[in-house]
Design a protein around this motif. Structure first.
Motif, PDB file in Angstrom:
ATOM      1  N   ASN A 295      -8.602 -37.495 -51.589  1.00 19.88           N
ATOM      2  CA  ASN A 295      -9.691 -38.647 -51.585  1.00 19.88           C
ATOM      3  C   ASN A 295      -9.778 -39.279 -52.786  1.00 19.88           C
ATOM      4  OD1 ASN A 295     -10.606 -37.993 -48.916  1.00 19.88           O
ATOM      5  ND2 ASN A 295     -11.359 -36.270 -49.742  1.00 19.88           N
ATOM      6  N   ILE A 296      -8.452 -39.746 -53.524  1.00 17.06           N
ATOM      7  CA  ILE A 296      -8.506 -40.592 -54.541  1.00 17.06           C
ATOM      8  C   ILE A 296      -7.806 -41.953 -54.295  1.00 17.06           C
ATOM      9  CG2 ILE A 296      -7.325 -40.710 -56.852  1.00 17.06           C
ATOM     10  CD1 ILE A 296      -7.366 -38.059 -57.036  1.00 17.06           C
ATOM     11  N   LEU A 297      -8.185 -43.098 -54.689  1.00 18.24           N
ATOM     12  CA  LEU A 297      -7.813 -44.434 -54.575  1.00 18.24           C
ATOM     13  C   LEU A 297      -7.965 -45.266 -55.749  1.00 18.24           C
ATOM     14  CD1 LEU A 297      -7.275 -46.821 -52.764  1.00 18.24           C
ATOM     15  CD2 LEU A 297      -9.501 -47.212 -52.569  1.00 18.24           C
ATOM     16  N   TYR A 298      -7.148 -45.968 -56.193  1.00 17.65           N
ATOM     17  CA  TYR A 298      -7.143 -46.898 -57.281  1.00 17.65           C
ATOM     18  C   TYR A 298      -7.607 -48.088 -57.116  1.00 17.65           C
ATOM     19  CZ  TYR A 298      -4.802 -42.695 -59.678  1.00 17.65           C
ATOM     20  OH  TYR A 298      -4.636 -41.706 -60.079  1.00 17.65           O
ATOM     21  N   VAL A 299      -8.618 -48.705 -57.851  1.00 16.83           N
ATOM     22  CA  VAL A 299      -9.148 -49.832 -57.334  1.00 16.83           C
ATOM     23  C   VAL A 299      -9.464 -50.791 -58.657  1.00 16.83           C
ATOM     24  CG1 VAL A 299     -10.584 -48.771 -55.524  1.00 16.83           C
ATOM     25  CG2 VAL A 299     -11.573 -49.113 -57.787  1.00 16.83           C
TER      26      VAL A 299
ATOM     27  N   GLU B 176     -17.211 -41.648 -57.175  1.00 18.85           N
ATOM     28  CA  GLU B 176     -17.296 -41.617 -58.596  1.00 18.85           C
ATOM     29  C   GLU B 176     -15.996 -42.250 -59.054  1.00 18.85           C
ATOM     30  OE1 GLU B 176     -17.469 -37.444 -59.316  1.00 18.85           O
ATOM     31  OE2 GLU B 176     -19.192 -37.390 -58.128  1.00 18.85           O
ATOM     32  N   MET B 177     -16.143 -43.120 -60.121  1.00 17.71           N
ATOM     33  CA  MET B 177     -15.152 -44.036 -60.418  1.00 17.71           C
ATOM     34  C   MET B 177     -15.380 -43.997 -61.989  1.00 17.71           C
ATOM     35  SD  MET B 177     -16.246 -47.097 -58.464  1.00 17.71           S
ATOM     36  CE  MET B 177     -14.809 -48.302 -59.202  1.00 17.71           C
TER      37      MET B 177
ATOM     38  N   LYS C 275     -10.045 -45.172 -61.270  1.00 16.91           N
ATOM     39  CA  LYS C 275      -9.808 -44.036 -60.303  1.00 16.91           C
ATOM     40  C   LYS C 275     -10.831 -43.644 -59.727  1.00 16.91           C
ATOM     41  CE  LYS C 275      -7.765 -39.203 -60.639  1.00 16.91           C
ATOM     42  NZ  LYS C 275      -7.606 -38.297 -61.413  1.00 16.91           N
ATOM     43  N   ALA C 276     -10.820 -44.028 -58.372  1.00 15.63           N
ATOM     44  CA  ALA C 276     -12.053 -43.757 -57.384  1.00 15.63           C
ATOM     45  C   ALA C 276     -11.778 -42.579 -56.666  1.00 15.63           C
ATOM     46  CB  ALA C 276     -12.394 -44.831 -56.763  1.00 15.63           C
ATOM     47  N   THR C 277     -12.919 -41.396 -56.995  1.00 16.53           N
ATOM     48  CA  THR C 277     -12.579 -40.344 -56.092  1.00 16.53           C
ATOM     49  C   THR C 277     -13.862 -40.375 -54.823  1.00 16.53           C
ATOM     50  OG1 THR C 277     -11.865 -39.128 -57.856  1.00 16.53           O
ATOM     51  CG2 THR C 277     -12.839 -37.905 -56.140  1.00 16.53           C
TER      52      THR C 277
ATOM     53  N   SER D 294      -2.198 -47.857 -54.364  1.00 19.18           N
ATOM     54  CA  SER D 294      -2.002 -46.550 -54.712  1.00 19.18           C
ATOM     55  C   SER D 294      -3.200 -45.391 -54.265  1.00 19.18           C
ATOM     56  CB  SER D 294      -1.709 -46.151 -56.225  1.00 19.18           C
ATOM     57  OG  SER D 294      -0.492 -47.279 -56.605  1.00 19.18           O
ATOM     58  N   LYS D 295      -2.823 -44.475 -53.641  1.00 23.98           N
ATOM     59  CA  LYS D 295      -3.910 -43.457 -53.366  1.00 23.98           C
ATOM     60  C   LYS D 295      -3.362 -42.093 -52.938  1.00 23.98           C
ATOM     61  CE  LYS D 295      -3.243 -45.063 -48.574  1.00 23.98           C
ATOM     62  NZ  LYS D 295      -2.031 -46.040 -48.878  1.00 23.98           N
TER      63      LYS D 295
END
Length: 217
Positions: free
Chosen positions: A80-84, A107-108, A93-95, A74-75
């Motif tokens: 520019n957001i990715l779920y890790v 930034e997470m 939620k990583a930005t 999911s992104k």
């Protein structure tokens, strides 16, 4: 002994730059904002499974490289957001903060089933940083918001007790996770976040000696 103090001074002169990477911008975000109104039970996202070390390797790389690697995770490429998910099952939620097209900072914040576990995750990362593959512990910058006083802790054992029930302290541990990249699991009062940030500050090692023993905050 002089070399040891010079080394820590060097590290934290550079780590001060990290504080400008992200101030309190996380306070306006809503972690776990997926299906189900942010509740863990409603989290239907697909998480990119990675380690902190592997993820930090994308700092200073073109953002297209991370999108090519994450498959169907999911992104939100527009923002520019990715779920890790890390190797311990913590979900974020990583930005990606960009400098042009290059990733300058990641930034997470915890999300999904992990969003209410900030203190637990922070303590685990600091006490077991080798298991988390965070690299070399370089020290902790801290500041008490109530008194305005702060300083540096040189060990993880000294760092953990900084987190008190009053939750009125900025605790900024710094790990050298990649060449010229820092990983910082931060407690800002009672808010937890992880920052991965490149080192922007060139250092003149020839001038550092005169600062050894000097007072600084």
């Amino acid at each position: 002994m002089r070399k040891k103090f010079a080394w820590f001074f060097c590290i934290f002169m550079s780590s001060l730059v990290l504080l400008s990477c992200s101030e309190d911008n996380k306070k306006g975000e809503e972690p776990g904002d997926g299906t189900g109104g942010g509740t863990p039970e409603g989290d239907t996202k697909t998480y990119f499974e990675t380690t902190y070390s592997d993820l930090s390797a994308y700092v200073d790389k073109d953002v297209s490289e991370i999108w090519a690697a994450v498959g169907n995770a999911s992104k939100d490429e527009e923002n520019n957001i990715l779920y890790v998910q890390d190797q311990k099952g913590n979900r974020y939620k990583a930005t990606f903060k960009l400098d042009g097209t290059m990733i300058a900072t990641i930034e997470m914040v915890l999300t999904g089933s992990s969003e209410n576990k900030g203190i637990e995750v922070w303590e685990s990362m600091i006490s077991s940083f080798r298991d988390y593959k965070l690299g070399t512990f370089l020290g902790t910058k801290f500041k008490d918001y109530a008194t305005g006083e702060g300083g540096i802790k040189q060990t993880t054992e000294e760092t953990i007790p900084l987190l008190t029930l009053e939750a009125n302290t900025l605790i900024y541990p710094v790990f050298g996770i990649q060449k010229k990249v820092y990983c910082c699991p931060i407690m800002d009062k009672d808010k937890f976040r992880v920052e991965m940030c490149r080192n922007y500050l060139p250092l003149d090692f020839s001038t550092l000696g005169k600062y050894v023993g000097a007072k600084y905050r």
